[in-house]
Design a protein around this motif. Structure first.
Motif, PDB file in Angstrom:
ATOM      1  N   ALA A 132       0.824  -1.209   0.000  1.00 28.43           N
ATOM      2  CA  ALA A 132       0.000   0.000   0.000  1.00 28.43           C
ATOM      3  C   ALA A 132       0.856   1.256   0.000  1.00 28.43           C
ATOM      4  O   ALA A 132       0.628   2.186  -0.793  1.00 28.43           O
ATOM      5  N   ARG A 136       1.464   0.832  -4.270  1.00 30.55           N
ATOM      6  CA  ARG A 136       0.236   1.479  -4.747  1.00 30.55           C
ATOM      7  C   ARG A 136       0.328   3.004  -4.627  1.00 30.55           C
ATOM      8  O   ARG A 136      -0.263   3.728  -5.407  1.00 30.55           O
ATOM      9  N   THR A 137       1.009   3.478  -3.618  1.00 26.29           N
ATOM     10  CA  THR A 137       1.389   4.888  -3.560  1.00 26.29           C
ATOM     11  C   THR A 137       2.837   4.936  -3.101  1.00 26.29           C
ATOM     12  O   THR A 137       3.380   3.929  -2.665  1.00 26.29           O
ATOM     13  N   TYR A 215      -4.484   5.841   5.259  1.00 26.32           N
ATOM     14  CA  TYR A 215      -4.518   4.374   5.205  1.00 26.32           C
ATOM     15  C   TYR A 215      -5.809   3.938   5.895  1.00 26.32           C
ATOM     16  O   TYR A 215      -5.947   4.059   7.111  1.00 26.32           O
ATOM     17  N   ARG A 235      -3.417  11.042  -1.130  1.00 20.34           N
ATOM     18  CA  ARG A 235      -3.811   9.716  -1.603  1.00 20.34           C
ATOM     19  C   ARG A 235      -4.546   8.990  -0.487  1.00 20.34           C
ATOM     20  O   ARG A 235      -4.012   8.864   0.620  1.00 20.34           O
ATOM     21  N   LEU A 237      -5.825   5.441   0.635  1.00 23.63           N
ATOM     22  CA  LEU A 237      -5.660   4.024   0.362  1.00 23.63           C
ATOM     23  C   LEU A 237      -6.838   3.248   0.936  1.00 23.63           C
ATOM     24  O   LEU A 237      -7.073   3.261   2.146  1.00 23.63           O
ATOM     25  N   TYR A 259      -7.337  14.889  -5.104  1.00 22.06           N
ATOM     26  CA  TYR A 259      -6.736  13.761  -4.400  1.00 22.06           C
ATOM     27  C   TYR A 259      -7.072  12.468  -5.134  1.00 22.06           C
ATOM     28  O   TYR A 259      -7.971  12.420  -5.976  1.00 22.06           O
ATOM     29  N   SER A 260      -6.340  11.421  -4.803  1.00 26.97           N
ATOM     30  CA  SER A 260      -6.505  10.123  -5.450  1.00 26.97           C
ATOM     31  C   SER A 260      -7.118   9.120  -4.485  1.00 26.97           C
ATOM     32  O   SER A 260      -6.850   9.153  -3.282  1.00 26.97           O
ATOM     33  N   ILE A 261      -7.920   8.216  -5.015  1.00 26.38           N
ATOM     34  CA  ILE A 261      -8.490   7.100  -4.267  1.00 26.38           C
ATOM     35  C   ILE A 261      -7.872   5.832  -4.839  1.00 26.38           C
ATOM     36  O   ILE A 261      -8.034   5.530  -6.021  1.00 26.38           O
ATOM     37  N   ILE A 262      -7.128   5.099  -4.009  1.00 28.65           N
ATOM     38  CA  ILE A 262      -6.325   3.975  -4.486  1.00 28.65           C
ATOM     39  C   ILE A 262      -6.720   2.708  -3.744  1.00 28.65           C
ATOM     40  O   ILE A 262      -6.686   2.667  -2.512  1.00 28.65           O
ATOM     41  N   GLY A 263      -7.078   1.686  -4.468  1.00 25.33           N
ATOM     42  CA  GLY A 263      -7.440   0.415  -3.851  1.00 25.33           C
ATOM     43  C   GLY A 263      -6.267  -0.534  -3.785  1.00 25.33           C
ATOM     44  O   GLY A 263      -5.348  -0.473  -4.604  1.00 25.33           O
ATOM     45  N   LEU A 264      -6.299  -1.421  -2.805  1.00 27.23           N
ATOM     46  CA  LEU A 264      -5.282  -2.470  -2.695  1.00 27.23           C
ATOM     47  C   LEU A 264      -5.949  -3.790  -2.340  1.00 27.23           C
ATOM     48  O   LEU A 264      -6.632  -3.893  -1.315  1.00 27.23           O
TER      49      LEU A 264
END
Length: 328
Positions: A132, A136-137, A215, A235, A237, A259-264
């Protein structure tokens, strides 16, 4: 051998049964291990309830990760009898048993710097957080990392890995005991969500900028409020939804605030990039040897304590990592 089995779906305390079953056998590319330690993980709770994305046929044995001693080796496995290894199990044959089978490509040498319980807890949680924060970031030194459920299994690993990366870490927890545990992990600021609203505190701590990386293994309100204190080019996560509510992101808000929305989904790397998992384990072992990360085990219990331990984890009443050791 003895193994805990789920024979019907429900709460762990109600559905786990300690049964005599046949010893498993290592096939080609597999190892059979004697279980030395196995942590409690929230996916184990969800497996018992039938709410996990993987739904093994009944009856099955939960327990998704372990530290074990190799007692038999299949053809081409690449390990030797007596090796101490860590890894993830193959359901329906999980780690809540005396013996378990691992695929050799999902097993790794246990770090010498960690005892059995610590080594067992270095796998899924720390791998998840490393992927993560670093894949991912890209968490950078000096950035602010906001960790929700920071006294939990994955959250605690994110706190330590964030500090190891040179970030300022804010941990959000529920209750004074969890706050104390989070401070022991090394968080720079700990917020008790039961008594404090983390949004204004995060803004004040960062001079109005907000958190560079959030996170979030919780979802629900934790996610919604995080969007109010995320920094420019921040970001978020998305790690999981332990709070029980899956957010519905307002994409216009992500656009307006940039902003970014990042999945893991860490488990997918086992399918698409197994080498990345091996490389991550090597880096985590290096960090453990250097003393930069070390799983903080709050309770060391016996195999007989598994139903109650998982039950308390599902209720949200545990602090830190619970690890089970044979014998009963």
């Amino acid at each position: 051998m003895k193994a805990w089995q789920v024979t019907e779906l429900g709460e762990p305390r109600d559905v786990l049964r300690f049964n005599d079953i046949a010893d498993p056998v290592a096939g080609p590319g597999q190892v059979l291990v004697r279980v030395l330690a196995t942590p409690a993980n929230f996916p184990d709770v969800l497996l018992c309830r039938g709410q996990y994305q993987v739904k093994p046929p009944l009856p099955f044995t939960p327990g998704v990760e372990l530290c074990g001693e190799v007692v038999a080796v299949g053809d081409g496995a690449g390990f030797a009898i007596g090796d101490r290894v860590v890894g993830t199990t193959n359901l329906p044959g999980g780690a809540f048993a005396e013996l378990a089978v691992l695929d050799a490509d999902s097993a790794f040498p246990a770090p010498d710097s960690l005892d059995d319980a610590e080594a067992a807890a270095l796998v899924i949680g720390y791998q998840t957080s490393w992927f993560a924060l670093h894949r991912r970031t890209q968490l950078r030194p000096g950035e602010t990392l906001l960790v929700h459920a920071a006294a939990g299994g994955v959250g605690s690993s994110a706190v330590q890995l964030g500090k190891a990366a040179g970030a300022r870490v804010i941990g959000v927890v529920g209750g004074p005991e969890k706050a104390q545990y989070c401070r022991r992990l090394g968080a720079d600021l700990v917020i008790d969500r039961h008594t404090e609203d983390f949004v204004p505190i995060v803004k004040e701590f960062t001079g109005g900028r907000g958190a560079d990386v959030v996170y979030d293994p919780v979802g629900g309100d934790a996610y919604a409020k995080s969007t109010k204190c995320i920094a420019f080019e921040g970001r978020i996560l998305v790690i999981g939804f332990a709070g029980g509510t899956i957010p519905q992101p307002a994409l216009n808000h992500a656009l307006i605030k940039n902003y970014s929305i990042i999945g893991l989904h860490w488990g997918l790397y086992k399918q698409y990039n197994q080498q990345a998992i091996a490389d991550c384990h090597a880096e985590l072992s290096r960090l453990a040897a250097a003393g930069e990360v070390r799983p903080l085990i709050s309770e060391r219990l016996s195999l007989g304590d598994i139903p109650d331990g998982l039950g308390r984890l599902g209720d949200g009443d545990t602090v830190g990592r619970l690890v089970f050791h044979p014998p009963l």
